[in-house]
Enzyme design. Structure first.
Site, PDB file in Angstrom:
ATOM      1  N   ASN A  45      35.741  -1.867  -9.813  1.00 38.16           N
ATOM      2  CA  ASN A  45      35.970  -2.393  -8.092  1.00 38.16           C
ATOM      3  C   ASN A  45      37.516  -2.637  -8.163  1.00 38.16           C
ATOM      4  O   ASN A  45      38.417  -2.060  -6.987  1.00 38.16           O
ATOM      5  CB  ASN A  45      35.179  -3.915  -8.101  1.00 38.16           C
ATOM      6  N   ARG A 367      23.668   4.403   2.717  1.00 35.49           N
ATOM      7  CA  ARG A 367      24.219   4.923   0.815  1.00 35.49           C
ATOM      8  C   ARG A 367      22.237   5.040   0.733  1.00 35.49           C
ATOM      9  O   ARG A 367      21.375   3.725   0.596  1.00 35.49           O
ATOM     10  CB  ARG A 367      24.629   3.527  -0.021  1.00 35.49           C
ATOM     11  N   ARG A 397      31.910   5.290   3.038  1.00 38.57           N
ATOM     12  CA  ARG A 397      33.256   5.766   1.807  1.00 38.57           C
ATOM     13  C   ARG A 397      32.675   5.703   0.532  1.00 38.57           C
ATOM     14  O   ARG A 397      31.538   5.642  -0.668  1.00 38.57           O
ATOM     15  CB  ARG A 397      34.471   5.102   1.829  1.00 38.57           C
ATOM     16  N   HIS A 427      26.483   1.186  10.220  1.00 36.93           N
ATOM     17  CA  HIS A 427      25.960   0.444   9.743  1.00 36.93           C
ATOM     18  C   HIS A 427      24.846  -0.139   9.641  1.00 36.93           C
ATOM     19  O   HIS A 427      24.327  -0.739   8.667  1.00 36.93           O
ATOM     20  CB  HIS A 427      27.172  -0.449   9.057  1.00 36.93           C
ATOM     21  N   TYR A 460      21.235  -5.939  -5.899  1.00 36.07           N
ATOM     22  CA  TYR A 460      22.111  -6.380  -4.997  1.00 36.07           C
ATOM     23  C   TYR A 460      20.539  -7.576  -4.308  1.00 36.07           C
ATOM     24  O   TYR A 460      19.572  -6.954  -4.441  1.00 36.07           O
ATOM     25  CB  TYR A 460      21.970  -5.472  -4.172  1.00 36.07           C
ATOM     26  N   ARG A 553      30.566 -14.636  -0.728  1.00 32.00           N
ATOM     27  CA  ARG A 553      30.298 -13.940  -2.036  1.00 32.00           C
ATOM     28  C   ARG A 553      31.493 -13.572  -2.566  1.00 32.00           C
ATOM     29  O   ARG A 553      32.569 -13.669  -3.369  1.00 32.00           O
ATOM     30  CB  ARG A 553      29.578 -12.575  -1.851  1.00 32.00           C
ATOM     31  N   HIS A 581      24.443  -9.514  -1.329  1.00 36.37           N
ATOM     32  CA  HIS A 581      24.594  -8.525  -0.228  1.00 36.37           C
ATOM     33  C   HIS A 581      23.988  -8.787   1.049  1.00 36.37           C
ATOM     34  O   HIS A 581      24.089  -8.835   2.285  1.00 36.37           O
ATOM     35  CB  HIS A 581      24.059  -7.148  -0.701  1.00 36.37           C
TER      36      HIS A 581
END
Length: 697
Positions: A45, A367, A397, A427, A460, A553, A581
């Site tokens: 992270n 992703r 990214r 997204h 997740y 979160r 998530h």
């Protein structure tokens, strides 16, 4: 209502606080390799934070931009605060890692330097060095005829100071670049791992023959990985992106991590060539490159030092020998991963790819894993002549190269691949299957808070919603038309999409609750809360007496519990073995009052991305969402509460109080329901009973 700057918590410092909560898992009563996981996650992270957020602040500072954020912190004051925070926290990381490795030794699992090995194991390391390391490492001289080399982002190397024994006054500086193809550790036996730099350091005089090693230090570099692409000027977006990825490899150095006690001349040698600020040099008394700890964590002989493996369940109406489309046709279905299996999501696409009645498949990809069964099913469908339209977000990214690969593969198979709308990331997580049933077309939809990624679906927490209701189908069709064609209208009827529409809807619903005063209730679960307009609206609702519970979160820029602003707002963060998530929203006086969304409450999601927010009309699905929120609001084990000073605190329990771990309870709930219903052959009846069992648990 005028909001004072002090009522906003700085975004970057709030993110650092989240990562500190990740690190804090090492203080809990967890299996040792689970603790090691959290150190690896914390460090990964932090790598990304430096590559993007710190790099961006540095660019602003260098450009002379001193515009303050909502909290009145300039880029420079933020950089100073970040450095101070991380230099302090470095000692916490060192303490945790040292304690965990000491405890692992009691379990007969060791990380040992070359010097600590017995002679037999040293010889084994020597053999390994000459067979597997020496042929691929890169010795580098740096002098008038050997320029300072290119160092890849997050690369791991050894810097050395040498001399010719015949002329000891003439110092030489160089490096040994350790390629990523080499494992971080050499597993010299089933339970002993040797850091690669320890082996390389011992053999330096073989790497630079004839020279004497005076000092050395392992180091790791971080570069600016932020990438700006001028989409408006791009005729071929894929080509422009590929060029951008090449340029990103040459981003400015922004952080140097090096072994503590390193020779000052070595530090000066590196920092001067990298043009790096002294305060961006971090000296560690422990190993570097800790994201590579996964190599040790994955040791199959030490699984007893991990949490028991939970197997996600497939609940009715899904199951063996059940058509996905038949199940969705009968009722809307809401599934929660990873407690429920991701398999029905994959089957949704796989069955569509093979079903002769299916005429069209459309979906978004943000992703996906490198070996994606879902993308392979899309390729198979396109190869078989089905109409396949895939929105591949090339700007996701650190997934750009993987997405480029899949985009090319899909195009080669005959799929229509689009890259979204200029200036916006896509997204939203949505898939649509159009099926010929009789003389009519029937549309089946999947709307989700998470990615179409089977790997991340195991760790997740997300919500999947399957529906064939016409009101959803009309909007998903419109959404895909917007993505693939020209459209000035970006508004939907049942679903809401960003930019603009989701934010407008959220602000309207907050205002509706505010109009009901003390009878108003808002519960919102998300990853991040940053948007200033939404925060202001929440403060105003709180002042009207609305009870607001936020489960955030990560980043939260709202300051709760302040008289006159937010005394009716509570904020908590859940950090556990699964990464929270899902975005779930509840507004008491809205119909329907439950929503799921791909969007966090951040300016980028609400204004600069294409996102979807889905209202949940189905009673059984709403009951499931209600139970999730109830469990998370009663969690006293994984939860941290944010106070009015901007500090996160664990929840203090008295001796009589029962521990509520929301993630563990959900595992138990779903397992109990699965075991109760697994023999019921009436899948529709079992599905209704599953909802009742979940609600009554």
């Amino acid at each position: 209502m005028q909001i004072q700057p002090s009522m906003y918590i700085n975004r970057e410092l709030s993110w650092l606080a989240f990562n500190s909560r990740v690190l804090d898992q090492c203080s809990k009563d967890l299996p040792l390799l689970e603790k090691l996981k959290f150190i690896a996650i914390y460090c990964t992270n932090l790598d990304e934070f430096y590559m993007i957020r710190v790099a961006g602040l540095k660019q602003l500072f260098i450009a002379g931009i001193s515009t303050a954020s909502n909290d009145e912190m300039t880029p420079l004051t933020q950089l100073k605060a970040i450095r101070n925070y991380l230099h302090e926290e470095k000692y916490v990381v060192e303490q945790y890692f040292t304690k965990i490795t000491q405890d692992l030794e009691k379990e007969n699992l060791f990380i040992r330097s070359y010097e600590e090995l017995d002679e037999d194991l040293k010889q084994q390391c020597n053999d390994h060095f000459f067979s597997n390391i020496f042929p691929v490492i890169v010795p580098i001289a740096v002098d008038a005829t050997h320029p300072f080399p290119h160092l890849n982002n997050l690369s791991f190397s050894l810097v050395v100071k040498l001399c010719d024994p015949m002329h000891p006054e003439l110092l030489k500086f160089g490096m040994v670049r350790i390629p990523r193809v080499l494992p971080r550790f050499y597993q010299v036996s089933s339970n002993i791992y040797v850091p690669i730099e320890s082996i390389v350091r011992h053999h330096t005089e073989h790497i630079f023959p004839g020279y004497k090693l005076l000092s050395s230090a392992a180091f790791r570099v971080t570069r600016n990985a932020d990438m700006e692409i001028e989409e408006e000027e791009a005729d071929d977006f894929m080509m422009i992106l590929e060029q951008g990825l090449k340029l990103r490899r040459k981003g400015a150095f922004i952080r140097l991590q090096i072994e503590k006690g390193a020779d000052e001349q070595l530090i000066e040698f590196l920092s001067s060539h990298m043009n790096i600020f002294h305060k961006d040099i971090y000296e560690y008394s422990i190993l570097l490159n800790l994201p590579s700890l996964w190599q040790i964590i994955s040791n199959k002989e030490f699984t007893h030092l991990l949490n028991p493996v939970y197997t996600p369940k497939i609940l009715p109406p899904f199951g063996d020998n059940v058509s996905i489309f038949s199940a969705i046709d009968k009722q809307d279905i809401l599934a929660i991963q990873p407690y429920e299996s991701f398999e029905p999501v994959y089957q949704f696409i796989k069955e569509a790819s093979k079903d002769p009645k299916v005429v069209s498949i459309r979906m978004t990809l943000y992703r996906v894993e490198k070996n994606s069964n879902i993308v392979q099913a899309l390729i198979d469908a396109a190869s078989d002549g089905k109409q396949v339209t895939v929105m591949v977000e090339l700007k996701a990214r650190f997934d750009e190269e993987n997405n480029l690969h899949w985009a090319k593969s899909l195009e080669n198979a005959g799929a229509h691949v689009v890259y979204g709308i200029t200036g916006f990331k896509v997204h939203a997580k949505v898939a649509q299957v159009i099926r010929k049933e009789g003389d009519k077309l029937k549309i089946y939809n999947h709307l989700s808070t998470g990615n179409y990624n089977a790997s991340s679906a195991k760790i997740y927490t997300d919500v999947s919603y399957f529906t064939s209701k016409e009101e959803y189908s009309q909007d998903t069709t419109t959404f895909f038309h917007i993505l693939s064609g020209y459209s000035k209208s970006r508004r939907l009827k049942t679903l809401s999409m960003s930019p603009k529409q989701i934010k407008e809807r959220i602000l309207d619903m907050i205002a509706t609750e505010a109009s009901h005063g003390k009878d108003g209730v808002i519960i919102a679960k998300m990853n991040a809360l940053v948007d200033g307009d939404v925060i202001k609206a929440l403060y105003e609702a709180s002042n009207k007496g609305v009870k607001i519970d936020l489960i955030v979160r990560g980043i939260c820029c709202l300051r709760p519990g302040v008289k006159g602003y937010s005394e009716n707002i509570k904020v908590r963060s859940i950090v556990g073995k699964y990464l929270e998530h899902a975005r779930i929203l509840y507004f008491k006086h809205t119909e329907p009052n439950y929503f799921i969304s791909s969007a966090d409450w951040m300016p980028r999601n609400l204004e600069r991305r294409l996102e979807l927010m889905t209202p949940i009309f189905d009673e059984h699905s709403r009951a499931k969402l209600a139970q999730i929120l109830k469990l998370q609001l009663s969690d006293n084990d994984l939860a941290y509460e944010l106070d009015s000073e901007g500090r996160y605190r664990k929840i203090a329990l008295n001796e009589a109080e029962k521990i509520n771990n929301s993630q563990q309870i959900l595992e138990e709930y779903i397992s109990r329901i699965f075991n109760t219903l697994k023999k019921d052959t009436d899948h529709s009846r079992a599905a209704h009973l599953a909802t009742k069992l979940f609600r009554d648990s």
